[in-house]
Design a protein around this motif. Structure first.
Motif, short mmCIF file in Angstrom:
data_model
loop_
_atom_site.label_atom_id
_atom_site.label_comp_id
_atom_site.label_asym_id
_atom_site.label_seq_id
_atom_site.Cartn_x
_atom_site.Cartn_y
_atom_site.Cartn_z
N GLY A 163 38.78 34.30 42.79
CA GLY A 163 37.64 34.11 43.31
C GLY A 163 36.88 35.62 43.72
O GLY A 163 37.56 36.37 44.11
N ILE A 164 35.54 35.79 43.82
CA ILE A 164 34.73 36.82 44.14
C ILE A 164 34.35 36.43 45.58
O ILE A 164 33.81 35.34 46.06
N ASN A 165 34.79 37.50 46.49
CA ASN A 165 34.41 37.36 47.86
C ASN A 165 33.34 38.15 48.34
O ASN A 165 32.81 38.05 49.45
N ALA A 166 32.71 39.08 47.43
CA ALA A 166 31.92 40.16 48.03
C ALA A 166 31.16 40.78 46.76
O ALA A 166 31.78 40.97 45.86
N ILE A 167 29.65 41.10 47.03
CA ILE A 167 28.93 41.68 46.10
C ILE A 167 28.10 42.45 46.76
O ILE A 167 27.52 42.40 47.96
N ALA A 168 28.00 43.64 46.23
CA ALA A 168 26.83 44.69 46.74
C ALA A 168 26.16 45.36 45.73
O ALA A 168 26.63 45.67 44.54
N PHE A 169 24.78 46.01 46.06
CA PHE A 169 24.23 46.31 45.05
C PHE A 169 23.37 47.64 45.89
O PHE A 169 22.40 47.24 46.80
N PRO A 170 24.01 48.86 45.74
CA PRO A 170 23.35 49.86 46.68
C PRO A 170 21.99 50.15 46.18
O PRO A 170 21.54 50.25 45.14
N MET A 171 21.06 50.19 47.07
CA MET A 171 19.67 50.66 46.97
C MET A 171 19.47 51.67 46.13
O MET A 171 20.01 53.07 46.46
N GLY A 172 18.75 51.85 44.84
CA GLY A 172 18.56 53.09 44.21
C GLY A 172 19.57 53.05 43.19
O GLY A 172 19.56 54.25 42.66
N SER A 173 20.43 52.40 43.32
CA SER A 173 21.66 52.65 42.19
C SER A 173 21.40 51.60 41.19
O SER A 173 20.77 50.81 41.17
N ASP A 174 22.19 52.22 39.92
CA ASP A 174 22.04 51.22 38.78
C ASP A 174 23.41 50.49 38.69
O ASP A 174 23.79 49.96 37.64
N LYS A 175 24.27 50.53 39.67
CA LYS A 175 25.65 50.03 39.86
C LYS A 175 25.76 48.60 40.70
O LYS A 175 25.15 48.90 41.85
N LEU A 176 26.44 47.77 40.31
CA LEU A 176 26.80 46.51 40.87
C LEU A 176 28.13 46.66 41.27
O LEU A 176 29.06 46.73 40.52
N TYR A 177 28.60 46.17 42.49
CA TYR A 177 30.01 46.20 42.92
C TYR A 177 30.23 44.92 43.29
O TYR A 177 29.64 44.02 44.06
N SER A 178 31.52 44.46 42.67
CA SER A 178 32.10 43.13 43.32
C SER A 178 33.66 43.09 43.55
O SER A 178 34.37 43.96 43.03
N GLY A 179 33.67 42.42 44.55
CA GLY A 179 35.29 42.39 45.10
C GLY A 179 35.79 40.97 45.03
O GLY A 179 35.36 40.09 45.15
#
Length: 439
Positions: A163-179
């Protein structure tokens, strides 16, 4: 960890100020026929039981200095995650949160809508989800992951095993992070949709946020901090148990911990490190949600309460105890605090004469609620996404709570994150990360 630069994230602190007129809460009838009509205070709060009531059950028009009806706009100014939304604009002299005596005129609109609320009854076929529905086109249930005509699913990003508990999309970045509970953080290239990095954290990922060049990840007994510009890799010690929530406010990083404490660190530029700043004690059980607004920190916890903390003094100034079960998520929208709970309610909080927060509207669901996320649709109208433990995310217009659509999933959705250009992301208990877009 090699990641692209992320520009400074904007956390809305105070937003705009409103100057709505205060309304009377007197229980006495008007003294004369010439007295101006009064609007029922209890009706505004959604709990007038008098039939007939001597006061109006409708709002008086608000006039501007030219005699025209005044208009207001509402919305999330930074639809990125719960800590970045449009925060309270009301200040009161004896409480820095608010500046007007009663809940604003819009409080009476909660849940009433401008048309009859539309309930979307469609259900998704569970056999189709597993790829084994024998009815095909003749199945009476949905064979798609959503219902609604204002948004669509773009793609699904596969890779997480739990299961995925967290998602982040830094402003100005082209990378998506998922935990995930698979103990990894995955980095996704938003141009190609490919996973370009996997970091093993050695424990369940409870939360991820970004602030400027920093990516913060909550894990058992520590917070990991990565700097995308300098490649600095720091571990912040102090938490006891899982870190469930992170937020930045007043130049401090706050973490909601499994033991019920909220820890704070302050960045020291001279040593390029985060130094312990404070420990906020008060919750008796795990702190699972944090949001910052109007010089306040709001914390939701498993002890069924929301606590309000002054960011200058780091003291608790109010405890909100109206929920009957775990408070799973809190966020700020316009002049309001919104909270949801496993007690199957979404509560909207606004200021009263005393300056304290009180419930101005309660929205009821048939299932317990897991997460809230605010965003704008393709026409910049404010939308509240409510994830429920029946594996469905319900999308509502604000403040009417008219239903706009549903998102279905194999398992419950714990993570919802907003991106640029009408994008938003959901992560569920099966490890599926989906990308959505408003039309």
């Amino acid at each position: 960890m090699d990641v692209d630069n992320g520009s400074r994230r904007v956390f809305n602190r105070l937003g705009r100020h409103s100057s709505s007129s205060s309304s009377s809460s007197s229980a006495a009838a008007p003294s004369s026929m010439d007295a101006p009509p009064k609007v029922c205070y209890h009706w505004r709060a959604g709990r007038c039981y008098k039939h007939p009531c001597p006061y109006l059950h409708s709002e008086l028009p608000q006039m501007n200095e030219n005699g025209a009806t005044a208009k207001r706009s509402h919305g999330f100014q930074d639809g990125r995650n719960v800590s970045g939304y449009q925060t309270f604009a009301r200040r009161k002299q004896n409480n820095p949160n608010f500046n007007s005596s009663n809940p604003p005129q819009m409080a009476s609109k909660w849940g009433r809508g401008f048309k009859a609320p539309q309930k979307i009854q469609d259900k998704c076929c569970h056999f189709w989800m597993e790829g084994k529905c024998a009815y095909g086109d003749k199945c009476k249930y949905q064979h798609q992951w959503f219902v609604g005509d204002s948004f669509s699913m773009l793609t699904q990003l596969a890779g997480h095993e739990k299961g995925i508990n967290a998602i982040a999309f830094p402003m100005g970045s082209d990378k998506l992070y998922s935990g995930s509970k698979d103990e990894t953080v995955r980095v996704w290239d938003c141009q190609t949709g490919q996973c370009v990095g996997v970091v093993n954290m050695g424990g369940d990922i409870g939360c991820i946020i970004s602030e400027g060049p920093w990516i913060f990840v909550g894990a058992p007994n520590f917070v990991k901090a990565w700097n995308a510009q300098t490649n600095a890799d720091l571990s912040l010690s102090g938490p006891v148990g899982q870190v469930y929530a992170l937020v930045v406010g007043n130049d401090m990083l706050f973490a909601g911990i499994q033991d019920g404490n909220i820890l704070a660190w302050r960045f020291n530029a001279a040593t390029n490190s985060f130094e312990p700043a404070a420990s906020l004690n008060g919750h008796s059980l795990s702190v699972v949600s944090l949001v910052v607004g109007a010089n306040r920190l709001y914390s939701g916890a498993m002890d069924k309460t929301v606590r309000v903390w002054d960011l200058d003094t780091l003291q608790c100034v109010q405890v909100l105890s109206e929920h009957k079960d775990v408070v799973m998520s809190v966020l700020c929208w316009d002049q309001f605090l919104i909270s949801c709970s496993l007690d199957r309610t979404v509560k909207v909080w606004a200021a009263t004469d005393s300056g304290n927060l009180e419930v101005t509207y309660t929205h009821n669901e048939e299932q317990g609620l897991l997460a809230l996320c605010g965003m704008h649709d393709g026409e910049t109208k404010p939308i509240l996404a409510c994830s429920c433990n029946d594996n469905v995310v319900r999308l509502y217009d604000l403040p009417s709570f008219n239903e706009r659509g549903k998102i279905f999933s194999k398992e419950e959705i714990r993570a919802i994150q907003v991106g640029p250009g009408g994008l938003f992301f959901t992560g569920d208990g099966a490890g599926d990360l989906k990308v959505w877009k408003w039309s």
